[in-house]
Structure formats: structure tokens, C-alpha cells
Enzyme design. Structure first.
Site, PDB file in Angstrom:
ATOM      1  N   LYS A 191       1.812   9.589  -1.936  1.00  0.00           N
ATOM      2  CA  LYS A 191       2.079   8.928  -3.214  1.00  0.00           C
ATOM      3  C   LYS A 191       2.582   9.953  -4.239  1.00  0.00           C
ATOM      4  O   LYS A 191       2.492  11.171  -4.008  1.00  0.00           O
ATOM      5  CB  LYS A 191       0.796   8.230  -3.681  1.00  0.00           C
ATOM      6  CG  LYS A 191       0.309   7.149  -2.703  1.00  0.00           C
ATOM      7  CD  LYS A 191      -0.955   6.455  -3.215  1.00  0.00           C
ATOM      8  CE  LYS A 191      -1.401   5.367  -2.258  1.00  0.00           C
ATOM      9  NZ  LYS A 191      -2.578   4.618  -2.765  1.00  0.00           N
ATOM     10  N   TYR A 249       3.079  -3.881  -1.762  1.00  0.00           N
ATOM     11  CA  TYR A 249       1.711  -4.229  -2.152  1.00  0.00           C
ATOM     12  C   TYR A 249       1.561  -5.727  -2.453  1.00  0.00           C
ATOM     13  O   TYR A 249       0.704  -6.113  -3.251  1.00  0.00           O
ATOM     14  CB  TYR A 249       1.297  -3.398  -3.375  1.00  0.00           C
ATOM     15  CG  TYR A 249       0.874  -1.976  -3.036  1.00  0.00           C
ATOM     16  CD1 TYR A 249      -0.160  -1.718  -2.137  1.00  0.00           C
ATOM     17  CD2 TYR A 249       1.483  -0.876  -3.632  1.00  0.00           C
ATOM     18  CE1 TYR A 249      -0.567  -0.427  -1.825  1.00  0.00           C
ATOM     19  CE2 TYR A 249       1.089   0.435  -3.330  1.00  0.00           C
ATOM     20  CZ  TYR A 249       0.056   0.644  -2.431  1.00  0.00           C
ATOM     21  OH  TYR A 249      -0.347   1.928  -2.126  1.00  0.00           O
ATOM     22  N   ASN A 301      -5.067   8.337  -5.487  1.00  0.00           N
ATOM     23  CA  ASN A 301      -5.695   8.748  -4.217  1.00  0.00           C
ATOM     24  C   ASN A 301      -4.703   9.307  -3.193  1.00  0.00           C
ATOM     25  O   ASN A 301      -4.967   9.338  -2.002  1.00  0.00           O
ATOM     26  CB  ASN A 301      -6.548   7.604  -3.636  1.00  0.00           C
ATOM     27  CG  ASN A 301      -5.750   6.360  -3.339  1.00  0.00           C
ATOM     28  OD1 ASN A 301      -4.531   6.343  -3.486  1.00  0.00           O
ATOM     29  ND2 ASN A 301      -6.427   5.317  -2.890  1.00  0.00           N
ATOM     30  N   HIS A 337      -1.182   6.862   1.312  1.00  0.00           N
ATOM     31  CA  HIS A 337      -1.368   5.507   1.841  1.00  0.00           C
ATOM     32  C   HIS A 337      -1.288   5.550   3.364  1.00  0.00           C
ATOM     33  O   HIS A 337      -0.525   6.328   3.924  1.00  0.00           O
ATOM     34  CB  HIS A 337      -0.250   4.591   1.324  1.00  0.00           C
ATOM     35  CG  HIS A 337      -0.062   3.354   2.160  1.00  0.00           C
ATOM     36  ND1 HIS A 337      -0.842   2.231   1.999  1.00  0.00           N
ATOM     37  CD2 HIS A 337       0.781   3.076   3.183  1.00  0.00           C
ATOM     38  CE1 HIS A 337      -0.472   1.321   2.894  1.00  0.00           C
ATOM     39  NE2 HIS A 337       0.515   1.808   3.620  1.00  0.00           N
ATOM     40  N   GLU A 357       5.509  -2.540   7.311  1.00  0.00           N
ATOM     41  CA  GLU A 357       5.765  -1.454   6.350  1.00  0.00           C
ATOM     42  C   GLU A 357       6.867  -0.525   6.858  1.00  0.00           C
ATOM     43  O   GLU A 357       7.710  -0.071   6.080  1.00  0.00           O
ATOM     44  CB  GLU A 357       4.462  -0.691   6.088  1.00  0.00           C
ATOM     45  CG  GLU A 357       3.458  -1.532   5.311  1.00  0.00           C
ATOM     46  CD  GLU A 357       2.058  -0.928   5.231  1.00  0.00           C
ATOM     47  OE1 GLU A 357       1.845   0.198   5.735  1.00  0.00           O
ATOM     48  OE2 GLU A 357       1.176  -1.592   4.657  1.00  0.00           O
TER      49      GLU A 357
HETATM   50  P1  RTP Z   1      -3.451   2.052   0.342  1.00  0.00           P
HETATM   51  O1  RTP Z   1      -2.918   0.656   0.645  1.00  0.00           O
HETATM   52  O2  RTP Z   1      -2.763   2.697  -0.837  1.00  0.00           O
HETATM   53  O3  RTP Z   1      -3.517   2.915   1.555  1.00  0.00           O
HETATM   54  O4  RTP Z   1      -4.938   1.875  -0.115  1.00  0.00           O
HETATM   55  P2  RTP Z   1      -6.103   1.075   0.575  1.00  0.00           P
HETATM   56  O5  RTP Z   1      -5.607   0.234   1.697  1.00  0.00           O
HETATM   57  O6  RTP Z   1      -7.168   2.061   0.884  1.00  0.00           O
HETATM   58  O7  RTP Z   1      -6.578   0.167  -0.636  1.00  0.00           O
HETATM   59  P3  RTP Z   1      -5.999  -1.203  -1.202  1.00  0.00           P
HETATM   60  O8  RTP Z   1      -7.157  -2.088  -1.464  1.00  0.00           O
HETATM   61  O9  RTP Z   1      -4.856  -1.714  -0.362  1.00  0.00           O
HETATM   62  O10 RTP Z   1      -5.424  -0.737  -2.629  1.00  0.00           O
HETATM   63  C1  RTP Z   1      -4.160  -0.157  -2.737  1.00  0.00           C
HETATM   64  C2  RTP Z   1      -4.194   0.930  -3.764  1.00  0.00           C
HETATM   65  O11 RTP Z   1      -4.465   0.367  -5.041  1.00  0.00           O
HETATM   66  C3  RTP Z   1      -5.170   1.300  -5.821  1.00  0.00           C
HETATM   67  N1  RTP Z   1      -6.419   0.699  -6.268  1.00  0.00           N
HETATM   68  N2  RTP Z   1      -6.868   0.833  -7.482  1.00  0.00           N
HETATM   69  N3  RTP Z   1      -8.416   0.654  -9.841  1.00  0.00           N
HETATM   70  C4  RTP Z   1      -8.848   0.066  -8.744  1.00  0.00           C
HETATM   71  O12 RTP Z   1      -9.905  -0.513  -8.673  1.00  0.00           O
HETATM   72  C5  RTP Z   1      -8.022   0.168  -7.547  1.00  0.00           C
HETATM   73  N4  RTP Z   1      -8.309  -0.362  -6.363  1.00  0.00           N
HETATM   74  C6  RTP Z   1      -7.269  -0.021  -5.553  1.00  0.00           C
HETATM   75  C7  RTP Z   1      -5.444   2.514  -4.973  1.00  0.00           C
HETATM   76  O13 RTP Z   1      -4.422   3.493  -5.239  1.00  0.00           O
HETATM   77  C8  RTP Z   1      -5.299   1.964  -3.572  1.00  0.00           C
HETATM   78  O14 RTP Z   1      -4.958   2.976  -2.654  1.00  0.00           O
END
Ligand code: RTP
Length: 151
Positions: free
Chosen positions: A12, A52, A115, A118, A129
Site C-alpha cells: 500500500k 474494495y 497496515n 494487502h 484481483e
Molecule cells: P486488505 O483487504 O487490505 O488485505 O485487508 P483485510 O482483508 O485484512 O481487511 P478488510 O476488512 O478487507 O479491510 C480492508 C482495509 O480497510 C482498512 N480498514 N480500516 N478503520 C477501520 O476500522 C478499518 N478496518 C479496515 C484496512 O487498511 C484494511 O486492510
């Protein structure tokens, strides 16, 4: 699970700006995964909204899209045994504070909204993707190991 399973891994904008590209690539190389595709991309908000799409409606969605469009990302495809699941383990939890030390987020990040990396969460999503980020297709790897050593 197969040795040709592929996952989409994306460094990212914060990971790029903090100079962590090499460290993240090294982890996947050292684990034994094969790099199939890689590019540095300045993405756009409409493209990121597709990536997303499942999160549309979440309160953090607008901020997430802005952050992801704030600078270039490194788009990659990695291949190898159980690449999707192991890739997620290597990343750690979504919230870096819940990520074990030794994982990418557990070693390099603190905030859920920053974070650094991804990883696809299923084989089906990895395929979607990869098609979204590499519409031109990826390199067709042959078994060329000998050609790197012998003429
Ligand atoms: P990613 O898709 O980026 O690998 O992350 P992930 O599956 O671990 O998590 P996901 O639930 O798909 O969320 C995507 C990205 O959104 C941001 N996020 N912010 N502020 C918040 O509560 C929050 N929750 C999620 C994070 O950057 C997350 O990686």
C-alpha cells in the site's frame, strides 16, 4: 491447495513511502514463493472502489479509498503452495496491534488504517484481483531453472 496457487499481494502507499518494498518482497522470496508479476502503479479512486467493492458502506470506506489513492502501490502476483492462506498468515491480522511479531504488519505497522500491505483472502478473490490489477495478463513462467545456469 496446489503448487501453482496464486495470490494478489499489494504494498500500500504507506509501505511504498516508508521504503518497505524490498523487505516485503524478500519475505515472499525467502519463504519460497515465485514472483509472477510486479508493477508500481498510481491507482485511481474508481479502480480502488472496484478492488474494495465488498467494503462499500463501511464507515472507513471513503478514507480507505483516499489513502489507497494517495500514492503509488506495488501490485504483485506470487505463486506457490497454499499461497493465499500462507500469504495472509505472513501479513498478520487486519489490525497491526493484533498481528504477531514476525508477521509483516506485526513487525512494521501500528494502525489499522495504515497496515502497509494487502493480501487476497480466498483463491476466488485472488483470481478476481489478479484480473483487475493485471488486465494485460501475467508472464507465462516455464521451467527455466537450467537456462539460468547453462547456455
Ligand atoms: P486488505 O483487504 O487490505 O488485505 O485487508 P483485510 O482483508 O485484512 O481487511 P478488510 O476488512 O478487507 O479491510 C480492508 C482495509 O480497510 C482498512 N480498514 N480500516 N478503520 C477501520 O476500522 C478499518 N478496518 C479496515 C484496512 O487498511 C484494511 O486492510
Amino acid at each position: 491447495m496446489s503448487i501453482t496457487e496464486r495470490t494478489y499481494i499489494m504494498i500500500k502507499p504507506d509501505g511504498v513511502q516508508r521504503g518497505l518494498i524490498g523487505k516485503i518482497i524478500t519475505r515472499f522470496e525467502e519463504r519460497g514463493y515465485k514472483l509472477i508479476a510486479l508493477k508500481l502503479v498510481q491507482s485511481t479512486e474508481p479502480h480502488l472502489e472496484k478492488h474494495y467493492a465488498d467494503l462499500k458502506g463501511k464507515p472507513f470506506f471513503p478514507g480507505l479509498i483516499k489513502y489507497m489513492a494517495s500514492g503509488p502501490v506495488v501490485a504483485m502476483v506470487w505463486q506457490g503452495l497454499d499461497a493465499v492462506k500462507t500469504g495472509r498468515v505472513m501479513l498478520g491480522a487486519t489490525n497491526p496491534l493484533a498481528s504477531p511479531v514476525g508477521s509483516i504488519r506485526g513487525d512494521y505497522a501500528l494502525a489499522v488504517g495504515r497496515n502497509i500491505c494487502h493480501g487476497s483472502d480466498s483463491v476466488e478473490n485472488a483470481e478476481k484481483e489478479i484480473a483487475l490489477w493485471f488486465p494485460e495478463g501475467v508472464v507465462q513462467w516455464a521451467s527455466v531453472a537450467e537456462a539460468w545456469i547453462f547456455e
